[in-house]
Design a protein around this motif. Sequence first.
Motif, PDB file in Angstrom:
ATOM      1  N   VAL A  38       0.877  -1.175   0.000  1.00 47.06           N
ATOM      2  CA  VAL A  38       0.000   0.000   0.000  1.00 47.06           C
ATOM      3  C   VAL A  38       0.911   1.220   0.000  1.00 47.06           C
ATOM      4  O   VAL A  38       1.674   1.430   0.957  1.00 47.06           O
ATOM      5  N   PHE A  39       0.861   2.000  -1.088  1.00 44.89           N
ATOM      6  CA  PHE A  39       1.679   3.215  -1.139  1.00 44.89           C
ATOM      7  C   PHE A  39       1.018   4.304  -0.293  1.00 44.89           C
ATOM      8  O   PHE A  39      -0.212   4.382  -0.213  1.00 44.89           O
ATOM      9  N   ALA A  40       1.878   5.133   0.328  1.00 43.75           N
ATOM     10  CA  ALA A  40       1.358   6.169   1.239  1.00 43.75           C
ATOM     11  C   ALA A  40       0.364   7.077   0.525  1.00 43.75           C
ATOM     12  O   ALA A  40      -0.660   7.472   1.112  1.00 43.75           O
ATOM     13  N   ASP A  41       0.620   7.367  -0.761  1.00 43.72           N
ATOM     14  CA  ASP A  41      -0.289   8.308  -1.429  1.00 43.72           C
ATOM     15  C   ASP A  41      -1.604   7.652  -1.886  1.00 43.72           C
ATOM     16  O   ASP A  41      -2.456   8.313  -2.453  1.00 43.72           O
ATOM     17  N   ALA A  42      -1.768   6.366  -1.591  1.00 42.24           N
ATOM     18  CA  ALA A  42      -3.042   5.700  -1.905  1.00 42.24           C
ATOM     19  C   ALA A  42      -3.980   5.691  -0.696  1.00 42.24           C
ATOM     20  O   ALA A  42      -5.102   5.202  -0.767  1.00 42.24           O
ATOM     21  N   PRO A  53       5.712   2.390  14.221  1.00 43.27           N
ATOM     22  CA  PRO A  53       6.439   1.664  13.173  1.00 43.27           C
ATOM     23  C   PRO A  53       6.380   0.151  13.409  1.00 43.27           C
ATOM     24  O   PRO A  53       6.649  -0.318  14.503  1.00 43.27           O
ATOM     25  N   GLY A  54       5.993  -0.578  12.365  1.00 37.47           N
ATOM     26  CA  GLY A  54       5.962  -2.039  12.454  1.00 37.47           C
ATOM     27  C   GLY A  54       4.686  -2.605  13.034  1.00 37.47           C
ATOM     28  O   GLY A  54       4.552  -3.828  13.163  1.00 37.47           O
ATOM     29  N   ASP A  55       3.713  -1.757  13.382  1.00 37.19           N
ATOM     30  CA  ASP A  55       2.441  -2.260  13.911  1.00 37.19           C
ATOM     31  C   ASP A  55       1.702  -3.076  12.862  1.00 37.19           C
ATOM     32  O   ASP A  55       1.819  -2.828  11.662  1.00 37.19           O
ATOM     33  N   PHE A  71       2.336  -4.929   7.943  1.00 41.16           N
ATOM     34  CA  PHE A  71       3.194  -4.053   8.754  1.00 41.16           C
ATOM     35  C   PHE A  71       3.066  -2.610   8.302  1.00 41.16           C
ATOM     36  O   PHE A  71       3.166  -2.327   7.106  1.00 41.16           O
ATOM     37  N   TYR A  72       2.952  -1.716   9.270  1.00 39.73           N
ATOM     38  CA  TYR A  72       2.853  -0.290   8.971  1.00 39.73           C
ATOM     39  C   TYR A  72       4.239   0.357   9.061  1.00 39.73           C
ATOM     40  O   TYR A  72       5.001   0.087   9.997  1.00 39.73           O
ATOM     41  N   SER A  73       4.541   1.199   8.074  1.00 42.32           N
ATOM     42  CA  SER A  73       5.823   1.912   8.069  1.00 42.32           C
ATOM     43  C   SER A  73       5.581   3.403   7.890  1.00 42.32           C
ATOM     44  O   SER A  73       5.512   3.876   6.751  1.00 42.32           O
ATOM     45  N   PRO A  74       5.436   4.149   8.985  1.00 42.56           N
ATOM     46  CA  PRO A  74       5.190   5.579   8.819  1.00 42.56           C
ATOM     47  C   PRO A  74       6.407   6.237   8.179  1.00 42.56           C
ATOM     48  O   PRO A  74       7.538   5.825   8.425  1.00 42.56           O
ATOM     49  N   GLY A  75       6.165   7.220   7.338  1.00 37.41           N
ATOM     50  CA  GLY A  75       7.293   7.958   6.756  1.00 37.41           C
ATOM     51  C   GLY A  75       7.877   7.289   5.531  1.00 37.41           C
ATOM     52  O   GLY A  75       8.685   7.872   4.826  1.00 37.41           O
ATOM     53  N   GLU A 191      13.605   3.256   5.529  1.00 33.92           N
ATOM     54  CA  GLU A 191      12.645   2.903   6.596  1.00 33.92           C
ATOM     55  C   GLU A 191      13.017   3.548   7.930  1.00 33.92           C
ATOM     56  O   GLU A 191      12.437   3.231   8.960  1.00 33.92           O
ATOM     57  N   LYS A 192      14.038   4.405   7.886  1.00 36.87           N
ATOM     58  CA  LYS A 192      14.535   5.090   9.093  1.00 36.87           C
ATOM     59  C   LYS A 192      14.977   4.100  10.179  1.00 36.87           C
ATOM     60  O   LYS A 192      14.754   4.294  11.365  1.00 36.87           O
ATOM     61  N   LEU A 193      15.581   3.008   9.736  1.00 37.79           N
ATOM     62  CA  LEU A 193      16.124   2.031  10.690  1.00 37.79           C
ATOM     63  C   LEU A 193      17.605   2.334  10.900  1.00 37.79           C
ATOM     64  O   LEU A 193      18.248   2.922  10.033  1.00 37.79           O
TER      65      LEU A 193
END
Length: 424
Positions: A38-42, A53-55, A71-75, A191-193
């Motif tokens: 799922v792309f963020a802009d969708a 992050p990761g929820d 899995f959710y990846s904010p940002g 992913e800001k990891l």
Amino acid sequence: MNPSQRVIQNIQPRSERITVVCLKKGNAKPLHGGHPWVFADAIARVDGPKPAPGDDVRVMDERGTFLGRGFYSPGSAIAVRLLTREDESITHALIEQRIDEALALRCDVLGLGPADAGKKSNGATTAFRLINSEGDGLPGLIVDVYGDYLAIQSGTSGIERRIEAILDVLEDRLKPKGILDRSDARTRAIEKLELPKTGPLRGSEPKGIEFARVNGHEHAFDLRSGHGQKTGLYLDQRQNRQRFADFAKGRDVLDVFCYAGGFSIHAAQGGAKSVTLVDSSEEALGLAKENLDRNKIADADLYAAEWPEAFKMLRDAGRKFELIVIDPPKFARSRDTVLHALSGYRDLNAQALRMLAPGGVLFTCSCSGNISETDFERAVAQGLRSANRRGSILERRGAADDHPTPPGFDQGRYLKCLVVQVND
Ligand code: SAH
């Protein structure tokens, strides 16, 4: 309350308050067609508790139809990666089941006994991909087996948060001497990891170069921190190398971007008259040398050079080859560089084709996920035209069968390998 919110409440168990990601109208089509991202802009809106992050989140289309959980990846541009199309929690048990399914698939396609799991096997292949991210229902996780060692890449916050449980299952099933972090720093940065850890995640790292078996050949790998490329070897080319060997008998073979020389070893054992290897990395050629020696291949020339320089040297020496493989690094690192990359593929192919003898065969590869099969094929066609050669495609190949992908997931088909026969 609008109608879609009512549907959401109906299927959500009362005990579990999880976030619901609702897509914009018209954006669910790829997901209905099997795509797991799922792309963020969708996304139209995010309902329920603010996800970390990761929820584990639930995904719905604009009408409230359930699409899956992931899995959710904010940002990140890829906001959700689906793990399941069932409305089930992403528990450690689910992850364990996915790992077991992945292992069973590898035993199947590689003909390994269940007890071997690759590592103690006397079979033909002891270096293989055990977990291929989305293709094994574990987005963001790559696990490669190298004999007694495992090399892993963790590229999403969803995997990162569950990594200890994953390592427990891997240790239990495969009993490796060590599990090494070979994560790609660039992927993790998106992913800001944190940067990948150096040193083993579990057990110990190998003390030097070791050997595994690939298609029955001895294959050197170097998993020490700071050594080797990718997770250690380019395992995705395993079946293409085997096919390459079928064309090698009695031929002079050129292996450009050879890395550890996998194509050359196969060609030599397939009866090649000679093998010539080119790579810009001295370390890669060191591994190739180990491989040539170990497989008792004496008739080999190695060139440590950038490809344009190596091609010039070979042309100046009047060399022609009857079988060539070109397997360059990713030319298109992002969508912005696609046009530039396509002209790069055209020029590289043209130069290789000029060194191909009439009736010769070219294996031409691209591992740029941003370039479609059709566009790559066109670049090769343009290369044929610039080289003033006529050719036809014998086979369109991809990554080996231990690199499965979900149907409908174009990004998973990053590796392309065309087998081109040049007529005159
Ligand atoms: N064919 C290999 C994998 C190739 S990976 C196999 O079967 O395992 C790409 C290789 O290209 C790497 O080994 C890298 O060192 C090399 N490389 C990168 N840029 C190069 C350049 N400009 N000229 C020659 N080699 C290059």
